[in-house]
Enzyme design. Structure first.
Site, mmCIF file in Angstrom:
data_model
loop_
_atom_site.group_PDB
_atom_site.id
_atom_site.type_symbol
_atom_site.label_atom_id
_atom_site.label_comp_id
_atom_site.label_asym_id
_atom_site.label_seq_id
_atom_site.Cartn_x
_atom_site.Cartn_y
_atom_site.Cartn_z
ATOM 1 N N LYS A 175 0.850 -1.189 0.000
ATOM 2 C CA LYS A 175 0.000 0.000 0.000
ATOM 3 C C LYS A 175 0.889 1.244 0.000
ATOM 4 C CE LYS A 175 -3.709 -2.625 0.726
ATOM 5 N NZ LYS A 175 -4.836 -2.743 -0.207
ATOM 6 N N HIS A 294 -6.578 -13.356 -7.606
ATOM 7 C CA HIS A 294 -7.426 -12.380 -6.921
ATOM 8 C C HIS A 294 -8.823 -12.429 -7.522
ATOM 9 C CE1 HIS A 294 -9.002 -8.657 -5.231
ATOM 10 N NE2 HIS A 294 -8.023 -8.737 -4.352
ATOM 11 N N SER A 379 -7.692 -12.116 3.597
ATOM 12 C CA SER A 379 -7.121 -10.790 3.366
ATOM 13 C C SER A 379 -8.223 -9.751 3.443
ATOM 14 C CB SER A 379 -6.442 -10.744 1.986
ATOM 15 O OG SER A 379 -5.964 -9.456 1.696
#
Length: 475
Positions: A175, A294, A379
């Site tokens: 991030k 993902h 997550s």
């Protein structure tokens, strides 16, 4: 009209529209071991009987159309049609019911999730006679699953590649997800891996934007991986997102990752599409790359209770299409996921054989035979105080991924990684000693924090953070 035409028209064909239930509702049908079975949650329009609505689903997702056609006589509908073989009410819902549909295996191309979904969740979801339609579960017969390669490697092969056993793997999403330069991005990767994480991850949005082109990112991340490996003596990885605008570009990025010698790449399998995902999975198996998946866009498909498709179906599809990891919710973090339902599809990802269990949303017994398993990834909004619950819920065969829970540490990225690794090791040791993580979790973390200043600082920062909203995904 000629006599010949009259004769043909009068034998075996009568034009017009007839009720679907006359052909496609077959309550006496005994399902075959080779059938693909589907459980649909059906909400019909007012005045449409359940039998007609269920039969319409079977028809429109297999051989039927809105009117009788003369070419029906050129094939065997009994061989190829879908059949609504059972209907049951949904508890607490007056206008909904579950329709069970059996599809003959010959309706589907071998090894193609794309083709399977084009039929089963295709135009039927826009059918006017239905107010809403949701695919709750699929039974994939071994005769069909054996036509798929599945995950490139699977759980055991991944552990052998990484030489890591007896605990969950630890990850971290870098991030901010967008805006970092490639060099600063690589620096963050290095710090997290050096601190004790097994993996770091590209965010799903990170492809090849003007602020950070993919080739630069791959190079700096590879440098970070090798530097962290040299310092720690552990095998490290970074999920290099190969998702791209074309399959050709995606494979080009995977080829470059292989040439760098890194262990794993990543794909956004829903936005990228099943055809692209299966192609990448095949490349990864052939070239020794692990594949992290993902699920960006899944909530558009699966979050509404009455319409769309449950994530357990998307999870089964991913196991067939191919992936070694997939995000699967956390139960305790910021993203959607009710415990028993989440554990139901986690088992569908990992285990070889899963019994029918309606209390966990599993409508059919599923036998994967020899298809490799997939590691579930927890997550989203998790931190060190969640570690005992995550270890207890997901067990060893999982990846626990802390993005903000690593990079948000007050002392920086590496101390954040240390805090997570210490918390995990403490929980695994306590569990192995027979302690109850569900009841003693906070005590275990506090005890570990006494000899780890990094963990103590993390505990202080996140002691009040909670994401307590009712789950949408309920039975």
């Amino acid at each position: 009209m000629s006599p010949q035409t009259e004769t043909k028209a009068s034998v075996g064909f009568k034009a017009g529209v007839k009720d679907y239930k006359l052909t496609y509702h077959t309550p006496d049908y005994e399902t075959k071991d080779t059938d693909i079975l589907a459980a649909f949650r059906v909400t019909p329009q007012p005045g449409v009987p359940p039998e007609e609505a269920g039969a319409a689903v079977a028809a429109e997702s297999s051989t039927g159309t809105w009117t009788t056609v003369w070419t029906d006589g050129l094939t065997s509908l009994d061989r190829y049609k879908g059949r609504c073989y059972h209907i049951e009410p949904v508890a607490g819902e007056e206008s909904q019911f579950i329709a069970y549909v059996a599809y003959p295996l010959d309706l589907f191309e071998e090894g193609s999730v794309t083709n399977m979904f084009t039929s089963i969740v295709g135009n039927v979801f826009g059918f006017k006679a239905l107010r809403a339609l949701r695919l709750e579960d699929l039974r994939i017969p071994p005769a069909y699953s054996k036509t798929f390669q599945g995950p490139p490697h699977g759980i055991q092969v991944e552990r052998d590649k990484l030489n890591k056993y007896g605990r969950p793997l630890l990850g971290c999403t870098i991030k901010p997800k967008l805006g970092l330069s490639a060099k600063n991005y690589g620096r963050a990767v290095y710090e997290c891996l050096r601190g004790g994480l097994d993996f770091t991850k590209d965010d799903e949005n990170v492809n090849s934007q003007p602020f950070m082109r993919w080739r630069d990112r791959f190079l700096f991340c590879a440098e970070a991986i090798y530097k962290a490996q040299a310092e720690t003596g552990e095998i490290k990885g970074h999920y290099l997102n190969a998702t791209a605008g074309t399959c050709e570009e995606m494979i080009k990025r995977a080829v470059f990752a292989r040439e760098l010698g890194v262990p794993i790449v990543m794909h956004d399998y829903l936005t990228g599409g099943f055809t692209a995902n299966t192609s990448l999975a095949h490349y990864c198996r052939d070239n020794g790359l692990l594949l992290h998946i993902h699920r960006a866009m899944h909530a558009v498909i699966d979050r509404q209770k009455n319409h769309g498709m449950h994530f357990r179906v998307l999870a089964k599809a991913l196991r067939m299409s191919g992936g070694d990891h997939i995000h699967a919710g956390t139960v305790v973090g910021k993203l959607e996921g009710e415990r028993e339902i989440t554990l139901g599809f986690v088992d569908l990802l990992r285990d070889d054989y899963i019994e029918k269990d309606r209390s966990r949303g599993i409508y059919f017994t599923q036998d994967w035979v020899s298809l490799p398993g997939v590691l579930p990834v927890a997550s989203g909004g998790i931190h060190v105080w969640h570690m005992p619950a995550l270890t207890e819920i997901f067990g060893d065969d999982s990846v626990l991924q802390f993005g903000g829970g690593t990079l948000g540490h007050p002392w920086g990225n590496a101390p954040g990684a240390v805090a997570n690794r210490v918390a995990l090791e403490a929980c695994v040791q306590a569990r192995n000693e027979g302690r109850d993580l569900a009841c003693e979790g906070n005590e275990i973390i506090r005890a570990a924090a006494k000899w780890s200043p990094e963990l103590a600082a993390a505990c202080e920062v996140w002691k009040e953070i909670k994401f307590e909203f009712p789950a949408m995904d309920t039975l």
